[in-house]
Enzyme design. Structure first.
Site, PDB file in Angstrom:
ATOM      1  CG  ASN A 117      -4.938   7.210  -4.751  1.00 45.99           C
ATOM      2  OD1 ASN A 117      -3.818   6.706  -4.869  1.00 45.99           O
ATOM      3  ND2 ASN A 117      -5.308   7.865  -3.660  1.00 45.99           N
ATOM      4  CG  HIS A 137      -2.068   0.855   1.174  1.00 47.87           C
ATOM      5  ND1 HIS A 137      -3.270   0.536   1.742  1.00 47.87           N
ATOM      6  CD2 HIS A 137      -2.247   2.065   0.613  1.00 47.87           C
ATOM      7  CE1 HIS A 137      -4.128   1.509   1.527  1.00 47.87           C
ATOM      8  NE2 HIS A 137      -3.528   2.460   0.847  1.00 47.87           N
ATOM      9  CG  ASP A 179      -2.774   4.624   3.448  1.00 50.18           C
ATOM     10  OD1 ASP A 179      -2.570   4.996   2.272  1.00 50.18           O
ATOM     11  OD2 ASP A 179      -3.786   4.942   4.094  1.00 50.18           O
ATOM     12  CG  HIS A 231     -10.512   3.247   1.406  1.00 48.93           C
ATOM     13  ND1 HIS A 231      -9.495   4.161   1.483  1.00 48.93           N
ATOM     14  CD2 HIS A 231     -11.463   3.680   2.258  1.00 48.93           C
ATOM     15  CE1 HIS A 231      -9.825   5.111   2.349  1.00 48.93           C
ATOM     16  NE2 HIS A 231     -11.025   4.838   2.837  1.00 48.93           N
ATOM     17  N   GLY A 279      -3.830  11.675   4.932  1.00 42.86           N
ATOM     18  CA  GLY A 279      -2.721  10.778   4.606  1.00 42.86           C
ATOM     19  C   GLY A 279      -1.424  11.216   5.239  1.00 42.86           C
ATOM     20  CG  ASP A 296      -6.413   3.094  -0.969  1.00 42.84           C
ATOM     21  OD1 ASP A 296      -7.116   2.891   0.034  1.00 42.84           O
ATOM     22  OD2 ASP A 296      -5.413   3.838  -0.945  1.00 42.84           O
TER      23      ASP A 296
HETATM   24  O1  DOR Z   1      -5.577   9.060   4.192  1.00 44.50           O
HETATM   25  C1  DOR Z   1      -5.546   8.525   3.097  1.00 44.50           C
HETATM   26  N1  DOR Z   1      -4.816   9.049   2.105  1.00 44.50           N
HETATM   27  N2  DOR Z   1      -6.251   7.415   2.891  1.00 44.50           N
HETATM   28  C2  DOR Z   1      -6.359   6.874   1.669  1.00 44.50           C
HETATM   29  O2  DOR Z   1      -6.965   5.847   1.535  1.00 44.50           O
HETATM   30  C3  DOR Z   1      -5.750   7.548   0.497  1.00 44.50           C
HETATM   31  C4  DOR Z   1      -4.596   8.326   0.900  1.00 44.50           C
HETATM   32  C5  DOR Z   1      -4.070   9.231  -0.159  1.00 44.50           C
HETATM   33  O3  DOR Z   1      -4.054   8.866  -1.337  1.00 44.50           O
HETATM   34  O4  DOR Z   1      -3.605  10.326   0.172  1.00 44.50           O
END
Ligand code: DOR
Length: 440
Positions: free
Chosen positions: A95, A61, A305, A179, A324, A152
């Protein structure tokens, strides 16, 4: 001529036990194993005295942001962060802009990966543009070697569409990674829904938003017989449901992130957006349940992540900032700490950081069939691809965001003293990190 390397004096971490031995790497594979091996002429010597030698880590991830988000991270800088963190392979989340939902974009990310310091395995999107409306061409992407699919950033909200995606995935032998957050329950929430969020005046994302989708998808996975992977699971109830489904034979695996087992929602009390993440940091009961689960071996994989963001996306009011946080360069130390620091069981450590994630991403020796990629998470036997990491479990260092190899700076661990260090990383037989420094 390919390089020859000897790893001297370390303790090898095998799938079930440990063993003192040196390793000689030649032609990209483990060529010799044994105690007190002679140094071959011209070989690079990696000192592993007092350290563990195991399969390099595999992250299920990682947001590498390319294409489209190069102000936050590139495949090259994300890969460098991975090597520094002890990884040999990263699953790149789709993404991006555009999303990895077509052969040209997936091929582009694969090519960027080939030019990077480690192996990059793109995950394909489940739906076109990750919009949750129409399925992406999973068959075409599978023909390119992709086996792991996810939207995700968001979950597939529509149960009928998710069921159809699982049926396709089953037919194609793919894994769908979800997700899990039901948007009708998470709404515009920006932290865990709790007494604290009410006091702070911030809208909450309740645990039930995650748990409702975990429950739904476990039923759909059981019903379709497809393989499901639950991304960044963050509550005690989600973990209990996954375990119960596994006991019933449902083909489901789950990952947790270091931030969900080390940080609580209290971190949000100062309105610092560094601590904003989806799913959100939870209360101490959930965090403790994840730590216990990790220690007990109930959690399949630790995944980062890793979510780099440019400063202008994070330096905003809490509710407007991007969710994130960074993870690749701190995951090993945080996992080690949670498993007991110097007393941690090395077999479990390498299981959650390397062997099981490699298996989930179809990167092991037996099922790895992707063009140009080597096998990861191995058993260190002779003839296997040399994707290796050598780690100290007693040294300590303080996180300084200016020292990170990542292009981004949004680590939630700034100033924190962490145990353990990645000494050397070997990717497909090439020494990429030596004594904590990049070799090129
Ligand atoms: O906090 C997050 N940021 N959760 C996610 O699932 C995506 C990620 C991101 O792409 O910044």
């Amino acid at each position: 001529m390919s390089e020859t390397t000897i790893i001297q004096g370390g303790t090898l971490v095998l799938p079930d036990t440990t063993m003192k031995a040196d390793i000689i790497i030649r032609d990209h594979v483990i060529a010799e194993l044994g105690d007190g091996l002679d140094v071959p002429a011209g070989a690079t010597v990696l000192n592993a005295e007092g350290a563990y030698v195991g399969p390099a880590f595999v992250d299920l991830h990682a947001h590498l942001r390319e294409p489209g988000g190069e102000a936050a991270e590139t495949v090259a800088t994300g890969a460098a962060a991975g090597v520094k963190g002890g990884y040999s392979a990263l699953v790149a989340m789709p993404n991006t802009v555009p999303a990895i939902d077509s052969v040209p974009v997936a091929a582009h990310v694969l090519e960027l990966g080939r030019r990077s310091m480690l192996e990059v395995v793109p995950a394909g999107a489940i739906t076109l543009g990750r919009r949750g409306e129409h399925l992406a061409p999973m068959g075409e992407l599978a023909a390119l070697g992709l086996t792991f699919f996810t939207d995700d950033g968001t979950g597939v909200q529509n149960a009928g569409l998710m069921r159809r995606a699982l049926l396709y995935a089953k037919g194609l032998g793919l894994t769908l990674a979800q997700h899990c957050e039901d948007e009708s329950l998470a709404g515009a929430g920006c932290m865990n829904a709790s007494a604290l969020s009410s006091r702070l005046g911030l809208a909450g994302r309740p645990a039930i938003a995650e748990e409702a989708m975990v429950a739904r998808d476990l039923l759909l996975a059981q019903d379709t017989g497809a393989r499901l992977h639950v991304l960044h699971l963050s509550t005690a109830r989600s973990l209990a449901m996954v375990r119960e489904a596994q006991a019933r034979g449902v083909a489901v695996t789950a990952e947790v992130t270091p931030h969900h087992f080390t940080l609580t929602e209290e971190s949000c009390a100062g309105y610092d957006p560094t601590f904003k993440v989806h799913p959100p940091l939870r209360g101490s009961t959930d965090v403790e349940a994840l730590r216990i689960g990790l220690h007990a071996g109930y959690i399949d994989a630790v995944a980062t992540d890793h979510a780099p963001h440019a400063p202008e996306m994070k330096e905003r009011p809490f509710d407007e900032a991007a969710p994130g946080m960074l993870g690749l360069e701190t995951a090993f130390s945080l996992t080690l700490e949670a498993l007991g620091g110097g007393e941690a069981d090395p077999v479990l450590l390498f299981k959650v950081l390397s062997r099981t994630p490699a298996h989930i991403a179809n990167l092991t020796r037996h099922d790895q069939r992707r063009h140009g990629l080597s096998a990861h998470g191995g058993d260190l036997s002779i003839g296997t691809d040399a994707n290796l990491v050598i780690v100290d479990t007693s040294t300590r260092s303080v996180v300084n965001r200016h020292d990170l190899a990542s292009l981004a700076r949004n680590t939630p661990y700034e100033g924190r003293s962490l145990i353990g260090a990645v000494r050397h990383t070997v990717v497909a037989g090439t020494v990429a990190l030596r004594d904590g420094e990049f070799t090129r």
